[in-house]
Design an enzyme around this catalytic site. Structure first.
Site: not given
Length: 710
Positions: A12, A14-15, A17, A19-20, A143
């Site tokens: 879905l 990624s960042g 920290m 990944e989703v 955040d």
């Protein structure tokens, strides 16, 4: 791809920290639950201190249960990587709505209602008390951003990643700029590393509201450094300067939420929520879950789904296990594999022959012989409840009379047409003694290639043009009148031959003479070792092939003589996988001694297919026919490889040697040693950078670059 007990469906996001992934959890009796799996990136999972802090915050966040907070279901570790399983929200995050606001102004009441719902969820977390002691935990998100606020298609607003950002914001773990845009939502006290309270989240919500109204951030700054300078020392651009139609009451809410001095700011998210709700009521417009859902359906009509994951792609985009199984089933029905070394399902008591034909999806259990260029092949069936019944009767295959001209036409016909013609299967007859032994086929036309593959590699090409003749016998007696054995060998790629029908009632074996067309004329070649270890002579004079057959019931012999004027070369017979496997319960084909004659073993023993090598006729003139041998396979030396990891700040789409690898972060990739060209593209920053990197074999290379400093 599987992570723990969860099956990944597709990626879905990624960042910096994690990944989703969209995932599924399966249970008994068809139970299935869709959820989201957030996997921590490997370089963070290696830090024991980070993992310990993350685990503590995950336990804490799992206790939060509120309609405006995404619930956490599970925390675990799989393959050295830690993950969170959380509630799946079918809808966009506010980042998509901010982009929409840059193109078309969003209604102020809608923006206020969405931020008020997020403020309610944050207020619940701020006020959450320890279950055992009853003391306030003082939990702060730290955040909050449009990326961490989701809106479902049912109109529910949810705050996500609660507690995880607190870990990332601790001391040396403040990863400034790694996750794009986070600095823009930090108040002055957070940038100055002062003590923080719940008013940190109030400021962040004010920035989110500003972006929803204008589609822009409160400061005209492009880099992290300039944004930090503006937050600390400059006043934000008034919302009225960018959107004059925003009501004054909402402008006042923004001024208070974005105050640099936190003492002038809202004391908590509950106070901010109250003022926003009052503003919504003052507009006189009904703004509830239904109205929000309608807006989402209008502005974000569909969320494009990434391709389902495949097992070979691992953590990249792509598939669930059920999809992989369905693909495997489809592939097996199109082209069943032929494995000559490791048999699986025993062949039914019908015909045994090399297989390389698509299965008929309408009749997956019945063995269907197919004529391909004059060679009759039977399809190995899949196991089914009806298989025992089918195996109890012989299947009689009737082929049309074999003629040289007909066989040549069959070989020149397209493969699809050849498969559909030349063979008829009739229903099982009452006579159990009837067994069909197919031991011949026509040759391809001059210059043509034989279409009878014997290995998976030969499935789509054929280069052999050898010819010889064989006859085989089958033991026909069995207690109870059943068939004791069936034909275990069918010779592939024969120029001349015969179709011999053997019966268990002492009838004679009558081969059928076939006059094939001449073989291809090729230049003279030296002797080449054949598959059986013998040398293939340069000249192939005419040969007489004698084949014998013995009836296993009474020992009577029948020795027909078959001779042709076609030059032949001895060749190892090609047999199907199950015909050479004793444990498959089928006859075994062996090479016979060079003398004439042959015998079938008694009941229960293997069938022996005998042949004689070619004998020189004494003719001084060499026959121009040649054997076309397959060139020996050359093994390519393995290329030395190393691993290459990309650490790009904030992120980029990476291309390696012209091939797109994807958007960072992603796992390290394996590449050949040597120098490679790396291209990094970040459209948001307007950066397109090309670099080179040297990779050494057996070593891990880390490529680091800060695009914001370029």
């Amino acid at each position: 791809m599987q992570i723990g007990k969860y099956q990944l469906v597709r990626k879905l996001a990624s960042g910096g920290m994690a990944e989703v992934f969209l995932a599924k959890a399966a249970g008994p009796r068809g139970f299935e639950k869709t959820l989201v799996l957030k996997r921590i990136l490997p370089h963070l999972a290696e830090d024991a201190a980070f993992v310990e802090m993350f685990l503590g915050e995950a336990r804490l966040a799992a206790q939060l249960e509120h309609p405006n907070i995404v619930q956490i279901f599970d925390f675990g570790e799989a393959e050295g990587s830690f993950f969170l399983a959380m509630e799946f929200i079918d809808g966009p995050n506010l980042r998509k709505l901010v982009k929409r606001a840059a193109e078309e102004a969003l209604p102020p009441a809608f923006c206020a209602k969405v931020v008020a719902a997020a403020a309610e969820g944050l207020a619940y977390a701020h006020e959450f008390r320890d279950v055992e002691t009853g003391e306030p935990l003082g939990l702060i998100h730290r955040d909050v951003s449009p990326d961490n606020i989701l809106v479902s298609r049912q109109g529910a607003v949810k705050v996500v990643d609660f507690g995880i950002a607190k870990v990332a914001g601790q001391g040396h773990r403040t990863l400034t700029g790694v996750v794009k845009g986070k600095v823009a939502y930090m108040p002055p006290e957070q940038l100055q590393a002062k003590a923080m309270d719940r008013r940190v989240d109030v400021y962040a919500l004010g920035v989110v509201l500003y972006e929803l109204l204008t589609g822009k951030r409160p400061f005209d700054a492009t880099t992290d450094v300039s944004v930090m300078q503006a937050i600390l020392f400059e006043s934000f651009i008034p919302v009225s300067a960018r959107r004059p139609d925003v009501p004054v009451a909402l402008q006042q809410v923004l001024d208070k939420a974005l105050a640099k001095d936190r003492e002038r700011r809202y004391a908590d998210c509950r106070a901010l929520q109250d003022d926003l709700e009052r503003f919504v009521l003052s507009t006189g417009e009904p703004v509830g879950a239904y109205q929000i859902a309608q807006r989402i359906a209008q502005w974000v009509p569909e969320v494009a789904a990434a391709p389902a994951m495949t097992p070979s792609q691992g953590g990249s985009k792509g598939a669930v296990a059920s999809q992989a199984k369905a693909d495997a089933r489809s592939a097996s029905m199109v082209s069943p594999p032929v494995d000559s070394t490791s048999p699986t399902t025993p062949m039914p008591r019908s015909l045994v022959a090399p297989v390389e034909v698509p299965a008929d999806s309408t009749s997956p259990t019945t063995p269907m012989p197919v004529a391909i260029g004059g060679v009759v092949q039977a399809l190995e069936p899949r196991s089914s409840p009806q298989q025992d019944t089918l195996q109890s009767y012989p299947v009689v295959v009737k082929t049309p009379a074999l003629r040289a001209d007909a066989s040549a036409r069959g070989a020149s016909r397209p493969r699809a047409q050849s498969r559909a013609s030349g063979v008829k299967v009739q229903a099982p007859q009452a006579r159990d003694e009837d067994v069909v032994a197919m031991a011949a086929a026509s040759s391809p036309p001059s210059g043509g290639a034989s279409p009878a593959p014997t290995t998976p590699e030969d499935a789509d090409d054929a280069v052999h043009t050898r010819s010889t003749e064989y006859a085989a016998t089958v033991p026909s007696g069995r207690p109870g009148g059943r068939i004791a054995g069936i034909v275990g060998a069918v010779v592939a790629l024969l120029v001349g031959g015969a179709v011999t029908v053997m019966r268990g009632d002492d009838s004679e074996v009558s081969p059928v003479r076939v006059n094939p067309p001449p073989l291809t004329h090729l230049p003279r070649e030296p002797a080449v070792p054949s598959q059986g270890g013998r040398n293939v002579p340069q000249e192939k004079p005419a040969a007489n092939v004698n084949a014998g057959a013995r009836d296993s019931n009474d020992g009577a012999q029948a020795k027909p003589q078959v001779s042709t004027d076609v030059s032949v070369v001895p060749q190892e017979p090609h047999v199907a996988r199950d015909a050479t496997t004793p444990e498959a319960g089928l006859p075994t084909v062996k090479d016979a001694p060079p003398e004439n004659g042959g015998a079938a073993s008694k009941e229960g023993s293997a069938v022996v297919a005998k042949r004689e090598p070619a004998k020189a006729s004494g003719d001084p003139e060499p026959n121009p026919s040649r054997v076309r041998e397959r060139a020996p396979t050359q093994k390519v030396a393995a290329v030395a490889k190393g691993r290459l990891e990309f650490r790009i700040r904030p992120y980029a789409v990476v291309s390696l040697d012209g091939k797109v690898l994807g958007q960072t972060p992603f796992a390290a990739v394996e590449v050949p040693e040597g120098r490679h060209t790396v291209r990094l593209v970040n459209k948001e920053l307007g950066k397109d950078v090309t670099r080179t990197v040297d990779v050494k074999a057996g070593q891990a290379t880390v490529f680091k670059l800060n695009l914001e400093a370029e």
